[in-house]
Write an enzyme that holds these catalytic residues in place. Structure first.
Site, PDB file in Angstrom:
ATOM      1  N   GLU A 198       0.923  -1.817  13.184  1.00 23.49           N
ATOM      2  CA  GLU A 198       0.903  -3.265  13.286  1.00 23.49           C
ATOM      3  C   GLU A 198       1.241  -3.723  14.407  1.00 23.49           C
ATOM      4  O   GLU A 198       1.629  -4.870  14.871  1.00 23.49           O
ATOM      5  CB  GLU A 198       1.555  -3.329  12.181  1.00 23.49           C
ATOM      6  N   LYS A 216       3.289   2.007  16.287  1.00 24.29           N
ATOM      7  CA  LYS A 216       4.206   1.788  15.357  1.00 24.29           C
ATOM      8  C   LYS A 216       4.500   3.023  14.099  1.00 24.29           C
ATOM      9  O   LYS A 216       5.556   3.302  13.899  1.00 24.29           O
ATOM     10  CB  LYS A 216       4.633   0.510  14.391  1.00 24.29           C
ATOM     11  N   GLN A 217       3.302   3.201  13.786  1.00 24.61           N
ATOM     12  CA  GLN A 217       3.381   4.282  12.562  1.00 24.61           C
ATOM     13  C   GLN A 217       2.324   4.794  12.386  1.00 24.61           C
ATOM     14  O   GLN A 217       0.962   4.705  13.489  1.00 24.61           O
ATOM     15  CB  GLN A 217       3.490   3.335  10.901  1.00 24.61           C
ATOM     16  N   TRP A 223       0.980  -1.024  -0.149  1.00 25.61           N
ATOM     17  CA  TRP A 223      -0.236   0.020  -0.191  1.00 25.61           C
ATOM     18  C   TRP A 223       0.738   0.928  -0.425  1.00 25.61           C
ATOM     19  O   TRP A 223       0.822   2.121  -0.168  1.00 25.61           O
ATOM     20  CB  TRP A 223      -1.199  -0.182   0.974  1.00 25.61           C
ATOM     21  N   ASP A 224       2.521   0.771   0.528  1.00 21.61           N
ATOM     22  CA  ASP A 224       2.950   2.156   0.372  1.00 21.61           C
ATOM     23  C   ASP A 224       2.471   2.661  -1.405  1.00 21.61           C
ATOM     24  O   ASP A 224       2.674   4.225  -0.937  1.00 21.61           O
ATOM     25  CB  ASP A 224       4.700   1.648   0.105  1.00 21.61           C
TER      26      ASP A 224
HETATM   27  C1  BGC Z   1       5.255  -1.280   7.466  1.00 22.27           C
HETATM   28  C2  BGC Z   1       4.129  -1.382   6.826  1.00 22.27           C
HETATM   29  C3  BGC Z   1       4.699  -1.419   5.552  1.00 22.27           C
HETATM   30  C4  BGC Z   1       5.511  -1.882   5.241  1.00 22.27           C
HETATM   31  C5  BGC Z   1       6.602  -2.242   3.200  1.00 22.27           C
HETATM   32  C6  BGC Z   1       5.810  -2.295   7.974  1.00 22.27           C
HETATM   33  O1  BGC Z   1       7.283  -2.403   8.173  1.00 22.27           O
HETATM   34  O2  BGC Z   1       4.111  -1.431   8.480  1.00 22.27           O
HETATM   35  O3  BGC Z   1       2.802  -0.555   6.772  1.00 22.27           O
HETATM   36  O4  BGC Z   1       3.364  -1.488   4.054  1.00 22.27           O
HETATM   37  O5  BGC Z   1       6.095  -2.355   6.367  1.00 22.27           O
HETATM   38  O6  BGC Z   1       7.201  -0.727   3.627  1.00 22.27           O
END
Ligand code: BGC
Length: 704
Positions: free
Chosen positions: A472, A572-573, A341-342
């Site tokens: 996550e 986490k984000q 999804w990035d």
């Molecule tokens: C992130 C995801 C992301 C993936 C690839 C993961 O660490 O939590 O949101 O899509 O990395 O960048």
């Protein structure tokens, strides 16, 4: 500090893998880590990758559950074409065994697109040599790379034996079953040219790996015929030359990968190092002409953004609709070179503004072309009637990630894909994509959400159960605000577009149902704090801020058990705030401030995708110092190795987030009513900020 170059002058064996990532090269079609050409027996991660060439590695899980994807697609470590075995008076050059390595220096010239390494080494046989290597992957010719390798004996005259080779006996270090992914089909050589034709197992990609060598002493071309050394999965061309003390011997090697048979013509006809390098400089100058961002008064920030822009251009050229942007680009194996999804959530705006609408449209077409697979994917999980669930991780449209909490639960990716269609249309003003293609994607996504919600009798609202949000560090939660908000928006947006475009084949009842759900989705909210909650029950956690965690325990994912992380309030984000970022205009400034101030103290930013979003929001709130700290964290994430994982590869997709934190953050660029607006809030010590964006087919020059 040099704003156009990354220069590291240090030979530290512990840092080799880290620097192999930082000095990676790519040309959009292929890329490679900065592995040494000569032998190296120390710690290294060998990596050279070809866009779109992957292998479906059979899934390995402890306990199989229905619905698991059968495989994890991996970008393949491709045959090595840069390799040189070098002996000086019979002694193998291997920096791991040298008695001394001095003046070791690596330089990445981002302006011109080349990488140079030089050193002086004392070999175990007491022979001292000086080496200088320049290497680049041609932007002009997708299949071609070139290197110029100089050796000067400093102690005495020397016999240099050099075997320039191709090796298809390579492996992926992350192979689930320790398998080889390539079958070698043919090996051949003619004079100074050699090629290996190899085919990937299962996926059947046929690739010619080729090389063409040319030797010189003190710039004078040598005419020596090599001896062939052919083995299984390997061909070497051996040369032996006598070189006087302080004379410079050089091998120029052209090589790369070709999917067709014309690699011999290619390398022979174009192989003129200096003219190829000139073309490289011209092509990078064209890229920088539009995409450079100039910051006056802050070299660290300037170098950081250039490194990010450089890497984004090395990863994706926009030429091919079947390629996409892997989170690690061509710099490592992790994330398998697949699409996440990035792309929609982070990368689209960068490519849209610096390469134009057509390239951005290619990124959208990539998903349109995979719509059937997304519908099949949803069917596997029990959805019907044309509902689509796009994969969280994919190479060809099939889901290929196999952690249930990600594959089944991170359904928010469907929302980002819809949002990208809206974002593209808003920015470019091009409605035709939406009308001709995007609408199909929106309908299938809306059908998914309409089935994925459940009606809670208790709440008299639609709820979404058992999800993982962008954060996550929480799994299987109910009513993740971000997911619920996106679902509601998608349903409404899809219904509105179907009505506006008078799309046939969709009943009024169906769009009415979408609108009804959209209006009645539940959002967890705290009256006490005046904020939407990341998910049900968030306030039951032990709400100590990140600042209370001892520094030695960070990053959490390298120190705490997964169980402890899941129970903690640490984020986490950007999650709830990701929603505020996408839909800024749905909320007031006060609401944004409350949410930012509530969530930022719990956010550990252990995903590279996080600091950029917080930086944009901090800028919008006038918290410029905080925005700047977060900016450095995103811009220099890899250069300064904040998350202690750069040895695995670079964080390419978050680099587009870095661009956002300047363009949407400090410059405050927004599109409103079809026009660009700016609200600049520059860090105090920045004298000037200037950049260009392509907006509605015009190049706009911004100077702040
Ligand atoms: C992130 C995801 C992301 C993936 C690839 C993961 O660490 O939590 O949101 O899509 O990395 O960048």
């Amino acid at each position: 500090m040099n704003t156009w170059n990354i220069i590291i002058e240090d030979f530290n064996k512990a840092d080799i893998t880290k620097h192999e990532s930082i000095f990676s090269l790519g040309n959009g079609a292929m890329g490679m880590r900065a592995n040494f050409e000569e032998d190296y027996t120390g710690d290294t991660l060998q990596g050279s990758y070809i866009g779109g060439v992957y292998y479906p590695d059979k899934t390995r899980v402890g306990w199989w559950k229905n619905g698991y994807p059968e495989y994890f697609a991996k970008v393949l470590n491709a045959p090595n074409w840069i390799g040189l075995h070098i002996k000086i008076n019979g002694e193998l050059l291997d920096l791991n065994t040298c008695l001394e390595v001095k003046n070791f220096r690596r330089q990445l010239n981002m302006k011109e697109g080349w990488y140079e390494r030089s050193f002086t080494a004392m070999l175990p046989n007491q022979q001292e040599i000086q080496v200088k290597v320049l290497r680049f992957l041609s932007l002009r010719y997708d299949e071609l790379g070139a290197l110029h390798y100089e050796i000067t004996p400093l102690t005495t005259e020397a016999t240099i034996e050099i075997e320039s080779y191709l090796d298809s006996g390579i492996k992926n270090s992350d192979a689930n079953w320790d398998e080889h992914f390539w079958n070698t089909l043919e090996i051949s050589s003619e004079d100074n040219f050699a090629t290996i034709l190899a085919e990937t197992k299962k996926t059947g990609f046929k690739v010619h790996t080729f090389m063409q060598n040319q030797l010189f002493i003190d710039n004078k071309a040598l005419n020596i015929s090599p001896k062939e050394n052919k083995k299984e999965n390997y061909i070497g061309l051996q040369y032996e030359v006598k070189v006087k003390q302080n004379q410079t011997f050089c091998i120029e090697k052209y090589g790369g990968y070709s999917r067709s048979n014309d690699c011999s013509t290619l390398s022979k006809s174009i192989a003129l190092f200096d003219s190829l390098l000139e073309k490289q400089k011209e092509d990078w100058a064209t890229i920088w002409e539009i995409s450079d961002i100039v910051i006056e008064g802050d070299e660290k920030a300037q170098q950081g953004i250039r490194f990010n822009i450089f890497q984004l251009n090395q990863t994706y050229s926009g030429k091919y609709a079947h390629l996409n942007i892997g989170p690690k680009g061509f710099t490592g194996e992790k994330y398998g070179g697949s699409t996440y999804w990035d792309t929609e959530a982070y990368c689209l705006p960068f490519y849209m503004a610096t390469k134009g609408a057509e390239v951005a449209r290619n990124l959208l077409m990539y998903r349109y072309n995979q719509l059937d697979k997304a519908i099949e994917n949803a069917e596997k999980l029990g959805f019907t009637g044309g509902a689509a669930l796009y994969p969280m991780v994919t190479m060809n449209g099939e889901e290929c990630h196999n952690e249930w909490e990600i594959t089944f639960e991170e359904i928010h990716r469907n929302g980002a894909i819809a949002f990208a269609i809206y974002n593209y249309t808003r920015y470019t003003g091009d409605e035709s994509y939406l009308k001709d293609y995007g609408i199909e994607v929106l309908i299938a996504i809306a059908r998914f959400w309409a089935q994925r919600v459940s009606f809670s009798e208790e709440k008299q609202k639609y709820v979404i159960l058992g999800v993982t949000g962008p954060n996550e560090y929480e799994n299987n939660i109910n009513n993740n605000f971000y997911t619920n908000y996106l679902a509601s928006w998608c349903l409404r947006y899809a219904a509105e577009q179907v009505i506006t475009l008078q799309k046939e084949g969709i009943t009024k009842e169906e769009t009415q149902q979408w609108l009804h759900i959209a209006q009645n989705i539940y959002f967890p909210y705290s009256e006490k704090y005046g904020v939407y909650l990341q998910q049900d029950g968030f306030l039951d956690k032990d709400l100590k801020p990140v600042s209370a965690i001892p520094a030695g325990e960070r990053p959490l994912n390298q120190h705490w058990s997964w169980d402890r992380i899941l129970r903690s309030p640490y984020i986490k984000q950007a999650d709830t705030l990701q929603g505020f970022y996408f839909f800024e205009d749905h909320f007031t400034k006060e609401e944004l401030q409350k949410h930012y101030e509530f969530y930022e103290p719990f956010t550990v930013h252990e995903s590279s995708l996080s600091p950029c979003v917080h930086s944009v929001l901090a800028s919008a709130l006038g918290k410029t110092d905080e925005a700047y700290t977060l900016y450095l964290r995103t811009a220099r994430l890899d250069l300064d190795d904040y998350n202690k994982e750069v040895h695995e590869g670079l964080h390419i997709t978050s680099m587009a987030g870095t661009w956002l934190s300047i363009v949407e953050g400090f410059a405050g660029m927004r599109v409103k009513d079809g026009k660009l607006h700016f609200t600049p809030r520059l860090p105090k010590h920045w004298k000037n900020l200037s950049f260009k964006v392509i907006f509605q087919e015009e190049i706009k020059e911004i100077k702040l």
